[in-house]
Write a protein that holds these residues in place. Structure first.
Motif, mmCIF file in Angstrom:
data_model
loop_
_atom_site.group_PDB
_atom_site.id
_atom_site.type_symbol
_atom_site.label_atom_id
_atom_site.label_comp_id
_atom_site.label_asym_id
_atom_site.label_seq_id
_atom_site.Cartn_x
_atom_site.Cartn_y
_atom_site.Cartn_z
ATOM 1 N N UNK A 210 0.860 -1.194 0.000
ATOM 2 C CA UNK A 210 0.000 0.000 0.000
ATOM 3 C C UNK A 210 0.894 1.242 0.000
ATOM 4 N N UNK A 211 0.708 2.113 -1.008
ATOM 5 C CA UNK A 211 1.548 3.320 -1.042
ATOM 6 C C UNK A 211 0.739 4.587 -0.726
ATOM 7 N N UNK A 212 -0.556 4.518 -0.892
ATOM 8 C CA UNK A 212 -1.354 5.727 -0.638
ATOM 9 C C UNK A 212 -2.811 5.322 -0.403
ATOM 10 N N UNK A 213 -3.459 6.037 0.492
ATOM 11 C CA UNK A 213 -4.894 5.792 0.703
ATOM 12 C C UNK A 213 -5.562 7.136 0.993
ATOM 13 N N UNK A 214 -6.544 7.474 0.197
ATOM 14 C CA UNK A 214 -7.191 8.780 0.332
ATOM 15 C C UNK A 214 -8.690 8.587 0.530
ATOM 16 N N UNK A 215 -9.216 9.256 1.538
ATOM 17 C CA UNK A 215 -10.657 9.190 1.794
ATOM 18 C C UNK A 215 -11.359 10.081 0.763
ATOM 19 N N UNK A 216 -12.200 9.502 -0.073
ATOM 20 C CA UNK A 216 -12.793 10.261 -1.173
ATOM 21 C C UNK A 216 -14.050 11.031 -0.772
ATOM 22 N N UNK A 217 -14.714 10.600 0.322
ATOM 23 C CA UNK A 217 -16.025 11.208 0.587
ATOM 24 C C UNK A 217 -16.274 11.533 2.064
ATOM 25 N N UNK A 218 -15.326 12.275 2.727
ATOM 26 C CA UNK A 218 -15.595 12.614 4.125
ATOM 27 C C UNK A 218 -16.916 13.380 4.246
ATOM 28 N N UNK A 219 -17.684 13.011 5.250
ATOM 29 C CA UNK A 219 -18.967 13.700 5.484
ATOM 30 C C UNK A 219 -20.112 13.123 4.678
ATOM 31 N N UNK A 220 -19.855 12.100 3.880
ATOM 32 C CA UNK A 220 -20.913 11.521 3.033
ATOM 33 C C UNK A 220 -21.995 10.835 3.868
ATOM 34 N N UNK A 221 -23.247 10.909 3.410
ATOM 35 C CA UNK A 221 -24.285 10.124 4.092
ATOM 36 C C UNK A 221 -24.156 8.633 3.769
ATOM 37 N N UNK A 222 -23.294 8.289 2.819
ATOM 38 C CA UNK A 222 -23.128 6.874 2.443
ATOM 39 C C UNK A 222 -21.878 6.289 3.063
ATOM 40 N N UNK A 223 -21.560 5.064 2.689
ATOM 41 C CA UNK A 223 -20.376 4.381 3.233
ATOM 42 C C UNK A 223 -19.096 5.048 2.755
ATOM 43 N N UNK A 292 -13.055 -5.242 3.062
ATOM 44 C CA UNK A 292 -13.125 -3.778 2.954
ATOM 45 C C UNK A 292 -12.752 -3.124 4.289
ATOM 46 N N UNK A 293 -13.097 -3.773 5.419
ATOM 47 C CA UNK A 293 -12.739 -3.234 6.734
ATOM 48 C C UNK A 293 -11.222 -3.240 6.906
ATOM 49 N N UNK A 294 -10.619 -4.349 6.537
ATOM 50 C CA UNK A 294 -9.157 -4.485 6.661
ATOM 51 C C UNK A 294 -8.437 -3.502 5.739
ATOM 52 N N UNK A 295 -8.902 -3.432 4.473
ATOM 53 C CA UNK A 295 -8.200 -2.576 3.500
ATOM 54 C C UNK A 295 -8.305 -1.098 3.864
ATOM 55 N N UNK A 296 -9.490 -0.688 4.308
ATOM 56 C CA UNK A 296 -9.681 0.752 4.520
ATOM 57 C C UNK A 296 -9.302 1.209 5.931
ATOM 58 N N UNK A 297 -9.226 0.276 6.899
ATOM 59 C CA UNK A 297 -8.987 0.715 8.277
ATOM 60 C C UNK A 297 -7.713 0.174 8.895
ATOM 61 N N UNK A 298 -7.403 -1.107 8.593
ATOM 62 C CA UNK A 298 -6.298 -1.719 9.324
ATOM 63 C C UNK A 298 -4.984 -1.682 8.574
ATOM 64 N N UNK A 299 -5.040 -1.905 7.279
ATOM 65 C CA UNK A 299 -3.817 -1.951 6.478
ATOM 66 C C UNK A 299 -3.122 -0.590 6.558
ATOM 67 N N UNK A 300 -1.808 -0.610 6.842
ATOM 68 C CA UNK A 300 -1.073 0.656 6.944
ATOM 69 C C UNK A 300 -0.243 0.865 5.681
ATOM 70 N N UNK A 301 0.022 2.135 5.366
ATOM 71 C CA UNK A 301 0.890 2.425 4.220
ATOM 72 C C UNK A 301 2.218 1.692 4.453
ATOM 73 N N UNK A 302 2.681 0.970 3.448
ATOM 74 C CA UNK A 302 3.917 0.165 3.584
ATOM 75 C C UNK A 302 3.616 -1.308 3.787
ATOM 76 N N UNK A 303 2.401 -1.639 4.265
ATOM 77 C CA UNK A 303 2.042 -3.054 4.463
ATOM 78 C C UNK A 303 1.853 -3.745 3.115
ATOM 79 N N UNK A 304 2.110 -5.056 3.095
ATOM 80 C CA UNK A 304 1.986 -5.813 1.839
ATOM 81 C C UNK A 304 0.666 -6.577 1.786
ATOM 82 N N UNK A 305 0.156 -6.750 0.576
ATOM 83 C CA UNK A 305 -1.014 -7.607 0.351
ATOM 84 C C UNK A 305 -0.663 -8.584 -0.769
ATOM 85 N N UNK A 306 -1.412 -9.670 -0.833
ATOM 86 C CA UNK A 306 -1.281 -10.634 -1.923
ATOM 87 C C UNK A 306 -2.360 -10.290 -2.939
ATOM 88 N N UNK A 307 -1.967 -10.171 -4.179
ATOM 89 C CA UNK A 307 -2.953 -9.760 -5.183
ATOM 90 C C UNK A 307 -2.603 -10.336 -6.539
#
Ligand SMILES: Cc1cc2nc3c(=O)[nH]c(=O)nc-3n(C[C@H](O)[C@H](O)[C@H](O)COP(=O)(O)OP(=O)(O)OC[C@H]3O[C@@H](n4cnc5c(N)ncnc54)[C@H](O)[C@@H]3O)c2cc1C
Ligand SMILES: Cc1cc2nc3c(=O)[nH]c(=O)nc-3n(C[C@H](O)[C@H](O)[C@H](O)COP(=O)(O)O)c2cc1C
Length: 457
Positions: A210-223, A292-307
């Protein structure tokens, strides 16, 4: 009739453009077929034994992959095999095959993959004469859907009513269940009287960080929706717009959870990173979705995933000259974004994006990027709706109806339509709107010509 020479000139120009577009579409389809035929020929060198035909019906690429694995295993064991899309076969071609292996997945609500629409409409509408045909059927599905393996079952019924004889009982694969796939391999052993490759190589995952993660919709009524970028660790595979990534599930109690989740790739290999738009999902008890919980909340920049990134032929795009209409909602923007990027900064036949989300204030995903694409000409036209905004309240299908005349004109010019996003909330509404604008028959014809393609989930 007009005698204005300028109007005649424009009409002639439009006709020439239209003919050129048709020629280009035909040429690229023929080229794809030739490439597949060449790969198949390598598995079935000219010899005495007729090759076993391995046909696939696939929406997101898995059935096609398993068909190739089947053919490769047979070929390695000395039985030549040839891979074909089931939708390219007529009943006479099926009968002539004598022995046929089919890998068929189900999509929608028990439906056939889109590429099979002509086959279902024309060939399967009544029993055919398939006497003398023996077949084996591997049906892919997911038991969490109400109509489990619906298309595989319907196909099996039609083959039997048509006089074909099953070599063994239909094998149903629930969500990639490896036991069922092993059972298929065992039946292949019995069929050819020798052992096919004992264990098919499990999907080769690559490591990405993971090199970057950006929240696209802060304040959204949706997920929450996040733009996530991963850089390759070991090697960077090639892929094209429309392909899908399988991300391995996280390690839980020291063990990787079995299985993976699929995400539409939102970038191209030339960017050196694989990007996604991931929505945080919740389970009925309120806990975050496993991946989705793991990817958006737990995974830290620099962590590896299998893909691994999988070919998803049914959502590949047309040549840049072809006008392209992109329609989607929410995280569907990911799959569409790769398509406009693929033809960016080069001459193209026009790219029109219609996108729907909840609120303009919080859910105008990638707004700056979209405005820049409009300015540079990478996007020809952008129409957006926001369903929760006072004074708007429209869903993306409304754009299809409101711009019916322009949409028809684009389709007359040879446009391909790509739809990406939610199956329930969006794709049915868009389909109904397209039918209303273009007519059911024309939309079917576009589907059959590969000019109406979907990546919906
Ligand atoms: C071809 C394809 C492309 C996709 N592209 C994207 C994309 O670009 N972006 C994206 O965000 N997602 C995409 N998805 C969806 C994605 O693969 C995952 O399904 C999603 O992230 C949820 O996975 P999860 O592990 O977080 O949730 P899970 O833990 O698997 O739960 C998923 C959902 O199932 C339901 N559920 C779970 N457990 C139960 C239960 N016990 N009873 C009833 N319901 C239950 C809940 O509604 C939950 O939200 C795509 C899917 C496909 C098939
Ligand atoms: C949008 C969507 C709808 C699906 N509908 C069904 C269904 O109705 N019945 C079923 O058994 N499986 C269903 N599935 C599961 C697929 O059949 C399964 O994921 C299969 O492995 C996909 O193979 P493919 O990649 O060849 O299309 C659906 C999957 C998706 C993404």
């Amino acid at each position: 009739m007009t005698t204005d020479p300028v109007r005649w000139l424009w009409a002639a120009l439009a006709l020439v453009l239209w003919l050129m577009t048709i020629a280009l579409v035909r040429w690229s389809q023929a080229r794809a077929r030739r490439a597949a035929a060449a790969r198949s020929a390598a598995l079935a060198p000219a010899g005495d034994a007729p090759p076993v035909l391995v046909a696939f019906a696939s929406q997101t690429g898995l059935a096609e992959e398993l068909a190739w694995m089947t053919a490769r295993s047979l070929s390695d064991a000395g039985t030549p095999a040839r891979v074909v899309p089931l939708g390219d076969l007529q009943p006479a071609g099926l009968k002539a095959a004598g022995c046929l292996l089919i890998v068929a997945s189900t999509t929608g609500e028990g439906d056939a993959p889109d590429a099979l629409s002509r086959f279902v409409r024309q060939s399967m509408k009544a029993p055919a004469d398939l006497t003398g045909l023996s077949y084996g059927l591997l049906a892919l599905g997911d038991a969490t859907y109400a109509d489990f393996c619906g298309f595989g079952r319907a196909l099996d019924g039609w083959l039997q009513r048509s006089g074909a004889v099953a070599l063994f009982d239909r094998i149903e694969v629930d969500d990639g269940d490896t036991g069922a796939v092993r059972h298929w391999q065992h039946q292949l052993d019995l069929l050819i009287g020798s052992t096919v490759q004992a264990d098919w190589t499990p999907p080769a995952y690559d490591r990405w960080r993971l090199v970057e993660r950006t929240h696209l919709n802060p304040g959204s009524p949706g997920g929450e929706a996040w733009l996530m970028a991963f850089g390759p660790v070991d090697h960077a595979p090639a892929w094209v717009a429309g392909d899908i990534a399988e991300i391995g599930l996280p390690v839980i109690d020291g063990q990787p959870a079995p299985g993976s989740r699929e995400y539409s790739v939102a970038s191209l290999p030339g960017e050196g990173r694989a990007e996604f738009i991931v929505r945080l999902m919740h389970r009925p008890d309120g806990t975050p979705g496993l991946a989705s919980g793991w990817l958006t909340r737990e995974l830290a920049v620099g962590d590896a995933v299998e893909m691994r990134i999988r070919t998803n032929r049914s959502f590949h795009g047309p040549s840049p000259e072809t006008p392209l209409i992109l329609i989607g909602n929410g995280t569907g923007l990911a799959g569409l974004r790769a398509h406009w990027k693929a033809r960016a900064a080069r001459p193209h036949g026009g790219t029109w994006l219609m996108f729907g989300e909840r609120t303009r204030a919080h859910d105008a995903f990638l707004d700056a990027e979209l405005q820049a694409a409009l300015e540079s000409g990478d996007l020809t036209r952008l129409d957006r709706v926001f369903s929760r905004d006072a004074g708007d309240g429209r869903y993306v299908q409304k754009l299809v109806s409101e711009h019916a005349a322009d949409l028809s004109a684009w389709v007359d010019r040879g446009a391909t339509i790509l739809v990406c996003g939610s199956l329930e909330g969006m794709s049915k509404g868009v389909q109904a709107a397209l039918e209303a604008v273009l007519g059911t028959e024309r939309l079917l014809a576009l589907t059959e010509a590969g000019r109406y393609r979907r990546d919906v989930y």
